[in-house]
Motif scaffolding. Structure first.
Motif, PDB file in Angstrom:
ATOM      1  N   ALA A 158       0.830  -1.209   0.000  1.00 49.29           N
ATOM      2  CA  ALA A 158       0.000   0.000   0.000  1.00 49.29           C
ATOM      3  C   ALA A 158       0.862   1.257   0.000  1.00 49.29           C
ATOM      4  CB  ALA A 158      -0.950   0.017   1.201  1.00 49.29           C
ATOM      5  N   ASN A 159       1.826   1.252  -0.920  1.00 45.48           N
ATOM      6  CA  ASN A 159       2.719   2.409  -1.075  1.00 45.48           C
ATOM      7  C   ASN A 159       3.585   2.714   0.140  1.00 45.48           C
ATOM      8  OD1 ASN A 159       2.373   3.056  -3.737  1.00 45.48           O
ATOM      9  ND2 ASN A 159       0.536   4.290  -3.332  1.00 45.48           N
ATOM     10  N   GLN A 160       3.690   1.747   1.061  1.00 44.51           N
ATOM     11  CA  GLN A 160       4.577   1.909   2.210  1.00 44.51           C
ATOM     12  C   GLN A 160       5.748   0.945   2.055  1.00 44.51           C
ATOM     13  OE1 GLN A 160       4.417   3.872   5.126  1.00 44.51           O
ATOM     14  NE2 GLN A 160       2.890   5.053   3.977  1.00 44.51           N
ATOM     15  N   VAL A 161       6.958   1.449   2.228  1.00 48.27           N
ATOM     16  CA  VAL A 161       8.149   0.620   2.047  1.00 48.27           C
ATOM     17  C   VAL A 161       8.730   0.276   3.415  1.00 48.27           C
ATOM     18  CG1 VAL A 161      10.337   0.397   0.832  1.00 48.27           C
ATOM     19  CG2 VAL A 161       8.602   1.997  -0.018  1.00 48.27           C
ATOM     20  N   SER A 162       9.022  -1.008   3.619  1.00 49.05           N
ATOM     21  CA  SER A 162       9.668  -1.381   4.882  1.00 49.05           C
ATOM     22  C   SER A 162      10.776  -2.389   4.615  1.00 49.05           C
ATOM     23  CB  SER A 162       8.635  -1.980   5.841  1.00 49.05           C
ATOM     24  OG  SER A 162       7.978  -3.053   5.198  1.00 49.05           O
ATOM     25  N   ARG A 163      11.725  -2.463   5.556  1.00 47.52           N
ATOM     26  CA  ARG A 163      12.865  -3.370   5.390  1.00 47.52           C
ATOM     27  C   ARG A 163      12.471  -4.817   5.660  1.00 47.52           C
ATOM     28  NH1 ARG A 163      18.366  -0.844   7.976  1.00 47.52           N
ATOM     29  NH2 ARG A 163      18.357   1.118   6.814  1.00 47.52           N
ATOM     30  N   LYS A 164      13.102  -5.758   4.921  1.00 50.36           N
ATOM     31  CA  LYS A 164      12.922  -7.169   5.228  1.00 50.36           C
ATOM     32  C   LYS A 164      14.190  -7.743   5.856  1.00 50.36           C
ATOM     33  CE  LYS A 164      10.617  -9.842   2.290  1.00 50.36           C
ATOM     34  NZ  LYS A 164      10.302 -10.448   0.959  1.00 50.36           N
ATOM     35  N   VAL A 165      15.309  -7.037   5.664  1.00 54.56           N
ATOM     36  CA  VAL A 165      16.579  -7.460   6.275  1.00 54.56           C
ATOM     37  C   VAL A 165      17.193  -6.210   6.902  1.00 54.56           C
ATOM     38  CG1 VAL A 165      17.052  -9.340   4.672  1.00 54.56           C
ATOM     39  CG2 VAL A 165      17.787  -7.028   4.095  1.00 54.56           C
ATOM     40  N   GLN A 166      18.222  -6.424   7.714  1.00 53.40           N
ATOM     41  CA  GLN A 166      18.837  -5.255   8.335  1.00 53.40           C
ATOM     42  C   GLN A 166      20.190  -4.886   7.743  1.00 53.40           C
ATOM     43  OE1 GLN A 166      17.422  -3.012   9.792  1.00 53.40           O
ATOM     44  NE2 GLN A 166      15.558  -4.018  10.514  1.00 53.40           N
TER      45      GLN A 166
END
Ligand code: PHE
Length: 493
Positions: free
Chosen positions: A120-128
Motif C-alpha cells: 500500500a505504497n509503504q516501504v519497509s525493510r525485510k533485512v537489516q
C-alpha cells in the motif's frame, strides 16, 4: 618531473640495456606519468634517437553514472538505507528523502533482492544488512583491477551503461635508434650572429622539406557562390542578360497576380508564403496595367475565359517575400512591353522564400536559377532546344520532358534527367511558355512568345559537392572549414 628529466632517464637506460619492453612498465617503475612518457617517446622517435613499436590496448573505465555509484553507492543500497530500520516510509517521503539520487529502478532491484517490501505504497525493510556488491565492483574497475567472470556478468546485466571501453596508446620494444646518443643535444634551428663562430660545434635540426606549409589566409567563396558563377557563365556565353533581382520584398501583384495566379491559389496561402508586417502593402502599382490584370482574372480576354471571381486589389497590394524569381521576370517583361518590341534573353540567380518545414532537403529560403527568352513566333520546340543546349553545358545530356502545370505557363514541362548513379529519372527543373493571359495585358505584341525555365541552385550544388543535408550547405550550421576546403567548381565539359 619535466620532459628533459624523462628524456635523460630513458636515454640513459638504453645506454646499458637492450630495450624497454613496455612504456607502461617503464613509467610505473620510474614513477612517471605514462602520458608524458608517450609524448617524450614520440619526440625522440621524430629525431630517430630511438625506435619503438606502437602498442594499443583497451581498458574498461567507468561512465559518469558508474563513477557516481562508485562514490555514493548503488541506487538500491541508497534506497535501502533511506528506509527506517523499524516501521515503514511512504514512497512519496522516500522519494523526497533521496532527492536527486532517487531512481525508479532502485525499488525494483531492492525488491528483487528481497531487501524491502512495498505494501500500500509503504516501504519497509525485510533485512537489516545489505552488501553493496555493485559499488564494490565499480571501485575495482576504477582501480584497474580485473573482475571475476560473475562480477562481469553482474555489471553487464544492469540495463544502464556503467562502464565503457577506452583505447590507450603506448610503445613496446623501445630501442636505440640510428641517431641514438645517451644525452639529447639541443639542436640549433638557425645560424645567428651569436652562434656563427662556433658553428662547427653545433648540430642543426634537419629541415623537414615534406612539411606542409601554413595555408595562406584568404577569403573563401561559399559553394553556392561558386556554382552560381558557373551558371552565370553559361547564361552569359549563351547571350543572356542578367535581371535585377535585388528586391526580396515583392508585392503579391508582381509575385502572383501579374502571373495570372488566382487569388485563391493555395501557393498564396500563408502556409507557403511569408507576408510582411511592415510595410504590409505596396505603395504604387501601374494603375492601367493593374486594371487589365484584374479584367483578365475576372473575365478573361485574349481568347481566355478568365477565372470568374471578384479580383481584390487589397490582395494584390500585400507585400510578400518573393516566392520565386519569376516575379522579377514579370516586371522585366512588363518593361519590355512598354518599348517598341525587341527580342530579349534574360536570366537571374537569386534568393526566394517559402514558408516550408525545414528538413534535410528543404529550407525556408533557397536560390532559383531562371532563364527566359522573349521573341516573335517562339514554339515549344524552341524551349526544348534551348533546354537541351543549356543542360548539355552542365554536362547533362539525357533529358526528358513531362507535362506539368503552372498557373502562368501553358504548356508546362517538368525537366527530367537520367541519374546514372541512382538509375532513375529525377526532376531537375520546371519550364513552360508564358500564357497569353500573362503577356497580353502587359501589352506585348500578339505574336510574341516567352519561353522560360527555372531550377534551384542548391540541388546541383549539393550533387556537385556531395552534400546530402541542405543545412550543411546553407545557414548557421555550416562548417566554415568545409567552406575553406571545398575545391573550385567546374561543371560541364
Ligand atoms: N517559377 C517556377 C517555380 O518556382 C519555375 C518556372 C520558371 C516555371 C519559369 C516555368 C517558367 O518553380
Amino acid at each position: 618531473v619535466d620532459d628533459d628529466q624523462v628524456v635523460s632517464v630513458l636515454l640513459g637506460f638504453l645506454q646499458y640495456n637492450e630495450e624497454i619492453p613496455d612504456s607502461r612498465q617503464f613509467s610505473a617503475e620510474h614513477n612517471f606519468d605514462h602520458n608524458q612518457v608517450v609524448s617524450v617517446i614520440q619526440s625522440l622517435l621524430g629525431f630517430r634517437y630511438i625506435e619503438a613499436q606502437d602498442l594499443v590496448w583497451e581498458t574498461c573505465v567507468l561512465t559518469d553514472e558508474g563513477k557516481r555509484y562508485a562514490t555514493q553507492g548503488s541506487p538500491e543500497v541508497q534506497l535501502f538505507l533511506a528506509v527506517p530500520e523499524e516501521g515503514s516510509i511512504s514512497l512519496v517521503d522516500l522519494k523526497e528523502k533521496l532527492g536527486d539520487s532517487f531512481q525508479n529502478f532502485a525499488i525494483g532491484y531492492a525488491k528483487k533482492n528481497k531487501w524491502v517490501e512495498v505494501q500500500a505504497n509503504q516501504v519497509s525493510r525485510k533485512v537489516q544488512h545489505v552488501e553493496d556488491k555493485l559499488k564494490e565492483l565499480l571501485l575495482k574497475i576504477q582501480e584497474g583491477k580485473e573482475l571475476h567472470e560473475d562480477g562481469i556478468k553482474f555489471i553487464n546485466e544492469r540495463k544502464k551503461n556503467l562502464t565503457e571501453s577506452r583505447n590507450w596508446k603506448g610503445y613496446s620494444s623501445i630501442k636505440k635508434g640510428p641517431r641514438y646518443a645517451p644525452k639529447r643535444k639541443n639542436l640549433s634551428t638557425t645560424l645567428t650572429r651569436g652562434n656563427v663562430e662556433i658553428w662547427e660545434e653545433l648540430e642543426f635540426k634537419e629541415y623537414n622539406i615534406n612539411a606542409k606549409g601554413v595555408p595562406p589566409e584568404s577569403g573563401h567563396l561559399q559553394p553556392l557562390l561558386k556554382v552560381r558563377k558557373q551558371f552565370k557563365d553559361i547564361f552569359v556565353q549563351m547571350g543572356f542578360e542578367e535581371m535585377p533581382t535585388n528586391n526580396y520584398v515583392e508585392s503579391s501583384f508582381w509575385n502572383f497576380d501579374a502571373l495570372f495566379q488566382p487569388q485563391q491559389h493555395p501557393a498564396r496561402d500563408s502556409h507557403d508564403t511569408f507576408f510582411l508586417k511592415a510595410p504590409s502593402t505596396t505603395r504604387t502599382l501601374p494603375e492601367d496595367y493593374v486594371e487589365r490584370v484584374k479584367r483578365v482574372h475576372e473575365s478573361g480576354g485574349y481568347g481566355s475565359r478568365g477565372y470568374n471571381y471578384d479580383w481584390k486589389r487589397e490582395e494584390a497590394n500585400k507585400n510578400v517575400l518573393r516566392t520565386h524569381t519569376t516575379a522579377v521576370s514579370s516586371r522585366m517583361l512588363y518593361e519590355i512591353a512598354k518599348k517598341p518590341f525587341a527580342p530579349k534573353k534574360y536570366f537571374s540567380i537569386d534568393r526566394v522564400f517559402r514558408n516550408e518545414a525545414v528538413d534535410r532537403t528543404h529550407l525556408a529560403e533557397f536560390h532559383q536559377i531562371e532563364g527566359l527568352i522573349c521573341d516573335r513566333g517562339l514554339t515549344l520546340g524552341d524551349l526544348i532546344g534551348v533546354l537541351k543546349v543549356f543542360y548539355s553545358r552542365l554536362g547533362i545530356s539525357k533529358l526528358r520532358f513531362k507535362p506539368a502545370y503552372n498557373p502562368y505557363t501553358e504548356p508546362s514541362m517538368e525537366i527530367m534527367s537520367y541519374h546514372e548513379g541512382l538509375g532513375v529519372w529525377v526532376e531537375i527543373g520546371n519550364s513552360g511558355m508564358f500564357r497569353p493571359e500573362m503577356l497580353r495585358p502587359m501589352g506585348l505584341p500578339e505574336d510574341v512568345q516567352v519561353i522560360a525555365w527555372g531550377l534551384s541552385l542548391e540541388r546541383p550544388t549539393m550533387i556537385l559537392y556531395g552534400i546530402d543535408n541542405i543545412r550543411d550547405l546553407f545557414g548557421h550550421k555550416v562548417d566554415l572549414d568545409l567552406i575553406k576546403r571545398n575545391p573550385i567548381c567546374r561543371i560541364g565539359f
